[in-house]
Design a protein around this motif. Structure first.
Motif, PDB file in Angstrom:
ATOM      1  N   LEU A 244      99.367  17.059  59.710  1.00  0.00           N
ATOM      2  CA  LEU A 244     100.091  17.784  58.667  1.00  0.00           C
ATOM      3  C   LEU A 244     100.835  19.006  59.200  1.00  0.00           C
ATOM      4  N   PRO A 245     100.191  19.902  59.968  1.00  0.00           N
ATOM      5  CA  PRO A 245     100.969  21.032  60.522  1.00  0.00           C
ATOM      6  C   PRO A 245     102.071  20.577  61.469  1.00  0.00           C
ATOM      7  N   ALA A 246     101.811  19.491  62.199  1.00  0.00           N
ATOM      8  CA  ALA A 246     102.833  18.981  63.104  1.00  0.00           C
ATOM      9  C   ALA A 246     104.076  18.561  62.341  1.00  0.00           C
ATOM     10  N   MET A 247     103.884  17.874  61.211  1.00  0.00           N
ATOM     11  CA  MET A 247     105.034  17.416  60.445  1.00  0.00           C
ATOM     12  C   MET A 247     105.724  18.555  59.710  1.00  0.00           C
ATOM     13  N   VAL A 248     104.982  19.574  59.293  1.00  0.00           N
ATOM     14  CA  VAL A 248     105.606  20.736  58.648  1.00  0.00           C
ATOM     15  C   VAL A 248     106.528  21.446  59.630  1.00  0.00           C
ATOM     16  N   PHE A 249     106.040  21.708  60.828  1.00  0.00           N
ATOM     17  CA  PHE A 249     106.868  22.359  61.850  1.00  0.00           C
ATOM     18  C   PHE A 249     108.046  21.464  62.252  1.00  0.00           C
ATOM     19  N   GLY A 250     107.794  20.170  62.313  1.00  0.00           N
ATOM     20  CA  GLY A 250     108.870  19.246  62.646  1.00  0.00           C
ATOM     21  C   GLY A 250     109.964  19.237  61.607  1.00  0.00           C
ATOM     22  N   LEU A 251     109.565  19.284  60.345  1.00  0.00           N
ATOM     23  CA  LEU A 251     110.535  19.297  59.249  1.00  0.00           C
ATOM     24  C   LEU A 251     111.353  20.582  59.263  1.00  0.00           C
ATOM     25  N   VAL A 252     110.697  21.701  59.536  1.00  0.00           N
ATOM     26  CA  VAL A 252     111.400  22.986  59.603  1.00  0.00           C
ATOM     27  C   VAL A 252     112.418  22.985  60.751  1.00  0.00           C
ATOM     28  N   ALA A 253     112.052  22.378  61.879  1.00  0.00           N
ATOM     29  CA  ALA A 253     112.942  22.367  63.048  1.00  0.00           C
ATOM     30  C   ALA A 253     114.135  21.445  62.861  1.00  0.00           C
ATOM     31  N   MET A 254     114.017  20.450  61.985  1.00  0.00           N
ATOM     32  CA  MET A 254     115.076  19.462  61.823  1.00  0.00           C
ATOM     33  C   MET A 254     116.374  20.081  61.323  1.00  0.00           C
ATOM     34  N   GLY A 255     116.290  20.987  60.355  1.00  0.00           N
ATOM     35  CA  GLY A 255     117.496  21.570  59.763  1.00  0.00           C
ATOM     36  C   GLY A 255     118.360  22.304  60.770  1.00  0.00           C
ATOM     37  N   PRO A 256     117.820  23.312  61.461  1.00  0.00           N
ATOM     38  CA  PRO A 256     118.634  24.030  62.457  1.00  0.00           C
ATOM     39  C   PRO A 256     119.167  23.124  63.556  1.00  0.00           C
ATOM     40  N   ALA A 257     118.369  22.148  63.972  1.00  0.00           N
ATOM     41  CA  ALA A 257     118.825  21.231  65.018  1.00  0.00           C
ATOM     42  C   ALA A 257     120.026  20.419  64.540  1.00  0.00           C
ATOM     43  N   ALA A 258     119.970  19.940  63.294  1.00  0.00           N
ATOM     44  CA  ALA A 258     121.081  19.156  62.753  1.00  0.00           C
ATOM     45  C   ALA A 258     122.337  20.005  62.626  1.00  0.00           C
ATOM     46  N   LYS A 263     127.441  20.797  63.321  1.00  0.00           N
ATOM     47  CA  LYS A 263     128.461  21.798  63.006  1.00  0.00           C
ATOM     48  C   LYS A 263     129.104  22.376  64.253  1.00  0.00           C
ATOM     49  N   TYR A 264     128.273  22.639  65.261  1.00  0.00           N
ATOM     50  CA  TYR A 264     128.790  23.241  66.491  1.00  0.00           C
ATOM     51  C   TYR A 264     129.014  22.203  67.593  1.00  0.00           C
ATOM     52  N   ASN A 265     128.822  20.935  67.237  1.00  0.00           N
ATOM     53  CA  ASN A 265     129.105  19.824  68.147  1.00  0.00           C
ATOM     54  C   ASN A 265     128.372  19.968  69.487  1.00  0.00           C
ATOM     55  N   LYS A 266     127.064  20.231  69.407  1.00  0.00           N
ATOM     56  CA  LYS A 266     126.241  20.415  70.604  1.00  0.00           C
ATOM     57  C   LYS A 266     125.018  19.486  70.593  1.00  0.00           C
ATOM     58  N   PRO A 267     125.197  18.204  70.325  1.00  0.00           N
ATOM     59  CA  PRO A 267     124.016  17.324  70.308  1.00  0.00           C
ATOM     60  C   PRO A 267     123.326  17.210  71.659  1.00  0.00           C
ATOM     61  N   LYS A 268     124.090  17.287  72.751  1.00  0.00           N
ATOM     62  CA  LYS A 268     123.487  17.174  74.076  1.00  0.00           C
ATOM     63  C   LYS A 268     122.417  18.237  74.284  1.00  0.00           C
ATOM     64  N   GLN A 269     122.711  19.461  73.869  1.00  0.00           N
ATOM     65  CA  GLN A 269     121.757  20.548  74.055  1.00  0.00           C
ATOM     66  C   GLN A 269     120.482  20.311  73.246  1.00  0.00           C
ATOM     67  N   ASN A 306     111.560  15.180  65.487  1.00  0.00           N
ATOM     68  CA  ASN A 306     112.359  15.449  64.290  1.00  0.00           C
ATOM     69  C   ASN A 306     113.672  16.148  64.596  1.00  0.00           C
ATOM     70  N   MET A 307     113.728  16.922  65.671  1.00  0.00           N
ATOM     71  CA  MET A 307     115.004  17.528  66.069  1.00  0.00           C
ATOM     72  C   MET A 307     116.004  16.459  66.493  1.00  0.00           C
ATOM     73  N   MET A 308     115.509  15.437  67.133  1.00  0.00           N
ATOM     74  CA  MET A 308     116.373  14.415  67.710  1.00  0.00           C
ATOM     75  C   MET A 308     116.790  13.347  66.697  1.00  0.00           C
ATOM     76  N   GLU A 309     115.921  13.012  65.754  1.00  0.00           N
ATOM     77  CA  GLU A 309     116.097  11.836  64.906  1.00  0.00           C
ATOM     78  C   GLU A 309     117.423  11.777  64.144  1.00  0.00           C
ATOM     79  N   PRO A 310     117.791  12.792  63.335  1.00  0.00           N
ATOM     80  CA  PRO A 310     119.036  12.644  62.558  1.00  0.00           C
ATOM     81  C   PRO A 310     120.287  12.623  63.423  1.00  0.00           C
ATOM     82  N   LEU A 311     120.257  13.321  64.561  1.00  0.00           N
ATOM     83  CA  LEU A 311     121.436  13.381  65.418  1.00  0.00           C
ATOM     84  C   LEU A 311     121.726  12.045  66.082  1.00  0.00           C
TER      85      LEU A 311
END
Length: 438
Positions: A244-258, A263-269, A306-311
Motif C-alpha cells: 500500500l505505501p509503495a503504491m501511494v508513493f508510486g501514484l504521487v510520482a506518476m503525475g510529475p513524471a508525466a 510537457k517538457y518533452n524529456k521522456p528519456k530523462q 509508475n513513473m515510466m508506465e504512462p510515458l
C-alpha cells in the motif's frame, strides 16, 4: 477529454484490478496446490502474460479492421471464462490453464489505441496519465484488499471477484464508451506492419516496455514469498503494509513524471531515473536483513514502475502512424507480456536454485545493462497538428503533399476534418494551410 477517456480507463482498471488482486498472494497460494514446484509457481504468476504476448498483435490488428468495441467484447468474455476456471481450480495445472485464458483476453492495446483515436495528440499524454493513474489506483486498492480478502475468504474468492469485475466492464463497454471516429488514412499508405519494427523510436519503446514488465513479474513472484519466509515471518494478511505505501508513493510520482516527460518533452530523462531506481530497489530487496529497509526497496520499485508506465504508452502512440496504432501497441504489449512471462518463470527458477542475495544482484546487473543501453535514446521530435475542415481542402493538393517534415496526414470522416501532423519548428501552420486550401 475526461468523458471520453474515463469509461475506457475504467474498463482497463477493472480488468487489471482483477489481475492485481491475486498478485500479492498468488505465489504463496500456488505453492500449496497439488503438483506445484517453484518453477510452476513462477509460470502461474506470469502465465497470463504468455497468452497476452501471443494475442496482443492479433487483437490489436483485428481492432484496426473490425472495430474496437467488438474486439473488446471478445477479450472481456475470454477473461471472464479464465477467471472462473481459476476460482475452481484444485491443482497447479488447472490454475495454470485459467491464468492462460485470463491473458488470452488481450485488450490492453485495443483500449490504448481507442483512447488515441478519441483524444488529440496534444493532450494524449494527459489521457495516458489518466489511464495510468486509474490503473495505479486499481493497483493500490488491490495491494490493500488482496491479502486481506485472500487471507479471510481464500484466494479462490479473489478470482470470483475478478469474474464479477469482468461483467461490470462489459456493461460499461455498451453503456458508457463512445464510438471512435472513422479514420481514412492515405498519406504513406504503403507502410506495412513490418515498418513498426524498423522504426528505431518504436523499437526503443518496445524494448523499454518489455524490460519494465519483466522486472514487475520478478518482483511479484519474490516479494510475497520473501516477506512470508522464515527470515521475515510476515503473515499473508500483513502484506498490504508493504504494497500500500509503495503504491501511494508510486501514484504521487506518476503525475510529475508525466508532466516532465510530456510537457517538457524529456521522456528519456524519466526513463533513466526510473531505471536507476529499479537497480537500487533490487539491490535493497536482495541484500537487506531489515523488513523496514526491504519495504523501502519495494517503494522504490513502484515509484520507478509508475513513473515510466504512462510515458511508454504515450510515446508509442506518438511514433506510430494513425492507421497502425493498434498494431504498434499490439506488438509492444506482446513483447512486454512475453517478457512478463519470462520474468515470472525466471524468478521461480532462480528462487528454487539460488539465494535472495544472488537474485537481487543478478537482476540489478541486468538493469544496469539496460541503463547503459538507454543512454543512447533521443527525446522525440516535437510535432504539431493542423486541423482543417475537409470542405476547405483541395483534395489534389492534399494528395500531393509530400514533405520530410510532415509525419502523416489523415481524414477524420466522422468529424469531416483533415489532420496534418508536422514538425513544430520546421513548418509554419499558415504556410501549411495555404498549401492544401482551396
Amino acid at each position: 477529454m475526461f468523458k471520453k477517456v474515463f469509461p475506457l480507463s475504467a474498463i482497463l482498471s477493472l480488468r487489471f484490478l482483477g489481475l492485481f488482486l491475486v498478485l500479492p498472494v498468488i505465489s504463496i497460494y500456488a505453492l500449496e496446490l497439488e503438483g506445484s514446484t517453484p518453477l510452476l509457481v513462477g509460470i502461474v504468476v506470469g502465465g497470463y502474460a504468455l497468452t497476452q504476448a501471443i494475442f496482443q498483435v492479433p487483437f490489436g490488428t483485428m481492432s484496426d479492421k473490425i472495430g474496437r468495441k467488438p474486439t473488446l467484447l471478445v477479450g472481456l468474455l475470454i477473461f471472464l471464462v479464465g477467471s472462473v476456471i481459476c476460482a475452481y481450480s484444485t491443482d497447479i495445472y488447472t490454475l495454470m490453464l485459467g491464468r492462460f485464458l485470463q491473458g488470452a483476453g488481450a485488450i490492453g492495446a485495443v483500449i490504448t489505441a481507442m483512447i488515441s483515436d478519441l483524444v488529440p495528440e496534444e493532450v494524449r499524454g494527459k489521457a495516458m496519465a489518466i489511464m495510468g493513474a486509474s490503473i495505479a489506483m486499481s493497483f493500490a486498492l488491490a495491494m490493500g484488499l488482496g491479502p486481506v480478502i485472500g487471507a479471510k475468504y481464500g484466494v479462490e474468492s479473489l478470482f470470483i471477484l475478478t469474474a464479477v469485475l469482468a461483467v461490470l466492464a462489459i456493461v460499461l463497454l455498451f453503456t458508457k464508451v463512445p464510438t471512435p471516429p472513422k479514420i481514412k488514412h492515405t498519406y504513406h499508405a504503403t507502410t506495412s506492419t513490418a515498418d513498426i519494427l524498423r522504426d528505431p523510436n518504436l523499437l526503443n519503446m518496445i524494448i523499454i516496455n518489455a524490460m519494465q514488465k519483466g522486472l514487475m513479474t520478478i518482483a511479484f513472484v519474490l516479494i510475497p514469498i520473501i516477506l512470508t519466509s522464515t527470515e521475515f515471518a510476515w503473515e499473508k494478511s500483513d502484506l498490504y503494509m508493504a504494497y500500500l505505501p509503495a503504491m501511494v508513493f508510486g501514484l504521487v510520482a506518476m503525475g510529475p513524471a508525466a508532466v516532465f516527460g510530456e510537457k517538457y518533452n524529456k521522456p528519456k530523462q524519466i526513463f533513466l531515473l526510473s531505471i536507476v531506481l529499479f537497480v537500487g530497489s533490487f539491490l535493497i530487496m536482495g541484500l537487506t536483513t531489515s523488513s523496514t529497509v526491504f519495504i523501502v526497496g519495494v517503494v522504490m520499485f513502484f515509484i520507478a514502475f509508475n513513473m515510466m508506465e504512462p510515458l511508454v504508452q504515450s510515446m508509442i502512440t506518438k511514433f506510430a502512424k494513425v492507421h497502425q496504432k493498434g498494431a504498434a501497441l499490439g506488438i509492444s504489449n506482446s513483447v512486454a507480456y512475453f517478457a512478463t512471462f519470462v520474468g515470472g518463470t525466471a524468478a521461480g527458477l532462480m528462487y528454487g536454485m539460488s539465494d535472495r542475495e544472488t537474485i537481487g544482484i543478478s537482476v540489478a546487473v541486468v538493469a544496469v545493462i539496460w541503463l547503459l543501453w538507454t543512454l543512447r535514446l533521443q527525446n522525440p521530435t516535437k510535432h504539431s497538428h493542423l486541423y482543417i475542415s475537409h470542405d476547405d481542402v483541395d483534395t489534389a493538393k492534399l494528395r500531393n503533399l509530400e514533405n520530410e517534415h510532415i509525419a502523416e496526414w489523415y481524414i477524420n470522416d466522422s468529424e469531416n476534418i483533415v489532420v496534418v501532423k508536422y514538425v513544430t519548428d520546421a513548418i509554419e501552420e499558415e504556410d501549411l494551410r495555404s498549401k492544401i486550401s482551396k
